[in-house]
Scaffold this motif. Structure first.
Motif, PDB file in Angstrom:
ATOM      1  N   ARG A 189       4.618   0.977   1.518  1.00 34.57           N
ATOM      2  CA  ARG A 189       4.636   0.066   2.659  1.00 34.57           C
ATOM      3  C   ARG A 189       4.179  -1.334   2.265  1.00 34.57           C
ATOM      4  NH1 ARG A 189       3.891   2.058   7.938  1.00 34.57           N
ATOM      5  NH2 ARG A 189       3.586   0.353   9.403  1.00 34.57           N
ATOM      6  N   ALA A 203       0.903  -1.152   0.000  1.00 33.13           N
ATOM      7  CA  ALA A 203       0.000   0.000   0.000  1.00 33.13           C
ATOM      8  C   ALA A 203       0.937   1.195   0.000  1.00 33.13           C
ATOM      9  CB  ALA A 203      -0.889  -0.002   1.236  1.00 33.13           C
ATOM     10  N   ASN A 242      -6.282  -0.570  13.676  1.00 34.21           N
ATOM     11  CA  ASN A 242      -6.078   0.394  12.581  1.00 34.21           C
ATOM     12  C   ASN A 242      -4.714   0.158  11.950  1.00 34.21           C
ATOM     13  OD1 ASN A 242      -7.728   2.859  14.529  1.00 34.21           O
ATOM     14  ND2 ASN A 242      -8.487   1.995  12.654  1.00 34.21           N
ATOM     15  N   GLY A 243      -4.711   0.110  10.633  1.00 28.91           N
ATOM     16  CA  GLY A 243      -3.447  -0.029   9.917  1.00 28.91           C
ATOM     17  C   GLY A 243      -2.916  -1.446   9.851  1.00 28.91           C
ATOM     18  N   ALA A 244      -3.711  -2.432  10.294  1.00 27.46           N
ATOM     19  CA  ALA A 244      -3.238  -3.821  10.326  1.00 27.46           C
ATOM     20  C   ALA A 244      -3.016  -4.387   8.927  1.00 27.46           C
ATOM     21  CB  ALA A 244      -4.250  -4.696  11.073  1.00 27.46           C
ATOM     22  N   GLY A 245      -3.751  -3.844   7.949  1.00 26.43           N
ATOM     23  CA  GLY A 245      -3.617  -4.371   6.587  1.00 26.43           C
ATOM     24  C   GLY A 245      -4.898  -5.015   6.071  1.00 26.43           C
ATOM     25  N   LYS A 246      -5.991  -4.851   6.790  1.00 23.26           N
ATOM     26  CA  LYS A 246      -7.260  -5.502   6.402  1.00 23.26           C
ATOM     27  C   LYS A 246      -7.741  -5.014   5.029  1.00 23.26           C
ATOM     28  CE  LYS A 246      -9.476  -3.963  10.059  1.00 23.26           C
ATOM     29  NZ  LYS A 246      -8.380  -3.151  10.656  1.00 23.26           N
ATOM     30  N   THR A 247      -7.794  -3.695   4.880  1.00 22.84           N
ATOM     31  CA  THR A 247      -8.288  -3.138   3.610  1.00 22.84           C
ATOM     32  C   THR A 247      -7.365  -3.518   2.459  1.00 22.84           C
ATOM     33  OG1 THR A 247      -9.511  -1.345   4.626  1.00 22.84           O
ATOM     34  CG2 THR A 247      -8.699  -0.943   2.388  1.00 22.84           C
ATOM     35  N   THR A 248      -6.068  -3.499   2.704  1.00 19.63           N
ATOM     36  CA  THR A 248      -5.112  -3.869   1.644  1.00 19.63           C
ATOM     37  C   THR A 248      -5.309  -5.332   1.252  1.00 19.63           C
ATOM     38  OG1 THR A 248      -3.580  -2.276   2.603  1.00 19.63           O
ATOM     39  CG2 THR A 248      -2.669  -3.860   1.034  1.00 19.63           C
ATOM     40  N   HIS A 250     -13.920  -3.604  12.525  1.00 16.31           N
ATOM     41  CA  HIS A 250     -13.389  -3.288  13.853  1.00 16.31           C
ATOM     42  C   HIS A 250     -14.343  -3.759  14.923  1.00 16.31           C
ATOM     43  CE1 HIS A 250     -11.322   0.027  11.663  1.00 16.31           C
ATOM     44  NE2 HIS A 250     -10.349  -0.502  12.370  1.00 16.31           N
ATOM     45  N   GLN A 301     -14.183  -0.221   1.541  1.00 16.17           N
ATOM     46  CA  GLN A 301     -14.368   0.621   2.729  1.00 16.17           C
ATOM     47  C   GLN A 301     -15.007   1.956   2.302  1.00 16.17           C
ATOM     48  OE1 GLN A 301     -10.732   1.550   4.881  1.00 16.17           O
ATOM     49  NE2 GLN A 301     -11.779   1.083   6.792  1.00 16.17           N
TER      50      GLN A 301
HETATM   51  N1  LIG Z   1      -2.206   4.551  -0.256  1.00 16.80           N
HETATM   52  C1  LIG Z   1      -1.370   4.331   0.742  1.00 16.80           C
HETATM   53  N2  LIG Z   1      -0.138   4.851   0.761  1.00 16.80           N
HETATM   54  C2  LIG Z   1       0.718   4.613   1.754  1.00 16.80           C
HETATM   55  N3  LIG Z   1       0.433   3.813   2.814  1.00 16.80           N
HETATM   56  C3  LIG Z   1      -0.775   3.274   2.854  1.00 16.80           C
HETATM   57  C4  LIG Z   1      -1.759   3.483   1.842  1.00 16.80           C
HETATM   58  N4  LIG Z   1      -2.869   2.785   2.165  1.00 16.80           N
HETATM   59  C5  LIG Z   1      -2.604   2.183   3.324  1.00 16.80           C
HETATM   60  N5  LIG Z   1      -1.365   2.467   3.752  1.00 16.80           N
HETATM   61  C6  LIG Z   1      -0.709   1.962   4.964  1.00 16.80           C
HETATM   62  O1  LIG Z   1      -0.766   0.540   4.908  1.00 16.80           O
HETATM   63  C7  LIG Z   1      -1.043   0.006   6.194  1.00 16.80           C
HETATM   64  C8  LIG Z   1      -2.284  -0.882   6.118  1.00 16.80           C
HETATM   65  O2  LIG Z   1      -3.411  -0.052   5.829  1.00 16.80           O
HETATM   66  P1  LIG Z   1      -4.864  -0.691   5.656  1.00 16.80           P
HETATM   67  O3  LIG Z   1      -5.762   0.419   5.227  1.00 16.80           O
HETATM   68  O4  LIG Z   1      -4.771  -1.889   4.794  1.00 16.80           O
HETATM   69  O5  LIG Z   1      -5.176  -1.150   7.144  1.00 16.80           O
HETATM   70  P2  LIG Z   1      -6.565  -1.490   7.853  1.00 16.80           P
HETATM   71  O6  LIG Z   1      -6.322  -2.685   8.706  1.00 16.80           O
HETATM   72  O7  LIG Z   1      -7.648  -1.603   6.851  1.00 16.80           O
HETATM   73  O8  LIG Z   1      -6.770  -0.195   8.740  1.00 16.80           O
HETATM   74  P3  LIG Z   1      -8.116   0.508   9.300  1.00 16.80           P
HETATM   75  O9  LIG Z   1      -8.675  -0.462  10.292  1.00 16.80           O
HETATM   76  O10 LIG Z   1      -7.601   1.743   9.945  1.00 16.80           O
HETATM   77  O11 LIG Z   1      -9.026   0.764   8.141  1.00 16.80           O
HETATM   78  C9  LIG Z   1      -1.176   1.188   7.131  1.00 16.80           C
HETATM   79  O12 LIG Z   1       0.055   1.377   7.772  1.00 16.80           O
HETATM   80  C10 LIG Z   1      -1.472   2.353   6.225  1.00 16.80           C
HETATM   81  O13 LIG Z   1      -0.979   3.545   6.749  1.00 16.80           O
END
Ligand SMILES: Nc1ncnc2c1ncn2[C@@H]1O[C@H](COP(=O)(O)OP(=O)(O)OP(=O)(O)O)[C@@H](O)[C@H]1O
Length: 272
Positions: free
Chosen positions: A31, A28, A52-58, A207, A99
């Motif tokens: 990262r 992402a 938050n930021g665990a990587g779920k959305t990615t 969450h 999301q």
């Molecule tokens: N477009 C981007 N550019 C840089 N870093 C990113 C980008 N999108 C996500 N990240 C980083 O990648 C990591 C995973 O993000 P992600 O959105 O997958 O987590 P998440 O588990 O869905 O978080 P949340 O629960 O906050 O939605 C985080 O550290 C985030 O800051």
């Protein structure tokens, strides 16, 4: 719903699980947000948890084939993802609630859902019925001909669920599906998940630990792109102690598993 079924869909299943990943890595930005995950999900409702930021959305984006893996292997419905033709076949049989999702605000809910049905290559003659059914399942039949811009936040979320299920998908990926839903709608959503999960592989990233413990048979917990825990709902509920932070057994289980993984007896995430 009566819909045309392709020969491919009624062919015997030749894969062990709808979703299989080995050593999956996904970037992402700069990262490595998903960093070496081994996963396997079959029919049923599966919860995906993480701070938050665990990587779920990615991870969800990679499973929805909108983010390309940077490493490892990903197989959806028995098709290795990475080559063009397979991706297209899989996309038709996928449902995805991102999301944040975009839509034309002037479209009515019915037009929006029809548009997605067209994108998913639902046969023309099946589209009106599929659209009506999806809208009814999310309880928005009385709003079907209202413009998207007139819907409340919770209704837009439900419209997002309707577009995700309009093609009767074999893999359904829902990223924060209950965000903005009122308690009654959340209960109805859980019932809908239960129904869909009878014959579909459903992955719910959230969450809301309570949603997972109420609606999912198993739980996958990730942190910083890595697997923390994979187990049954009962194992999640039993993982917490009296002193673990949380308002319910599920939240205490979540906190305890995360703290154990981080080697940190304090609250998950430490300072946020
Ligand atoms: N477009 C981007 N550019 C840089 N870093 C990113 C980008 N999108 C996500 N990240 C980083 O990648 C990591 C995973 O993000 P992600 O959105 O997958 O987590 P998440 O588990 O869905 O978080 P949340 O629960 O906050 O939605 C985080 O550290 C985030 O800051």
């Amino acid at each position: 719903m009566a819909r045309a079924v392709s020969a491919e869909e009624i062919a015997p299943t030749t894969y062990a699980a709808e979703i299989r990943a080995e050593g999956l890595r996904v970037r992402a930005g700069l990262r490595m947000a998903v960093d070496g995950l081994d996963l396997s999900f079959g029919t049923g409702v599966h919860g995906l948890l993480g701070p938050n930021g665990a990587g779920k959305t990615t991870l969800m984006r990679a499973l929805a084939t909108v983010a390309r893996p940077a490493g490892g292997t990903l197989e959806l419905l028995g098709h290795p993802i990475g080559r063009g033709r397979e991706v297209r076949q899989v996309r038709r049989r996928l449902g995805y609630l991102p999301q944040n999702f975009g839509f034309y605000r002037r479209f009515t809910l019915r037009e929006f859902t029809e548009y997605v049905a067209w994108l998913k290559e639902v046969p023309k003659q099946d589209r009106p019925g599929a659209v009506q059914r999806a809208i009814e399942l999310v309880g928005l039949a009385d709003r079907a001909d209202h413009r998207m811009r007139t819907l409340s936040g919770g209704m837009v979320r439900r419209a997002g669920i309707a577009q995700a299920i309009v093609n009767d998908p074999q893999i359904l990926l829902l990223d924060e599906p209950t965000a903005g839903l009122d308690p009654g709608q959340r209960l109805r959503f859980r019932e809908l998940l239960h129904r869909i999960g009878q014959d579909t592989c459903v992955l719910v990233a959230t969450h809301i630990v309570e949603d997972v413990s109420a609606a999912c048979a198993d739980v996958t917990l990730i942190d910083r792109g890595r697997l923390v825990f994979r187990g049954t709902r009962e194992e999640l509920l039993g993982a917490g102690g009296e002193s673990s932070p949380g308002d319910s057994p599920a939240e205490r289980g979540y906190s305890a598993l995360l703290a154990r993984h981080r080697g940190d007896a304090e609250r998950p995430g430490g300072s946020w």
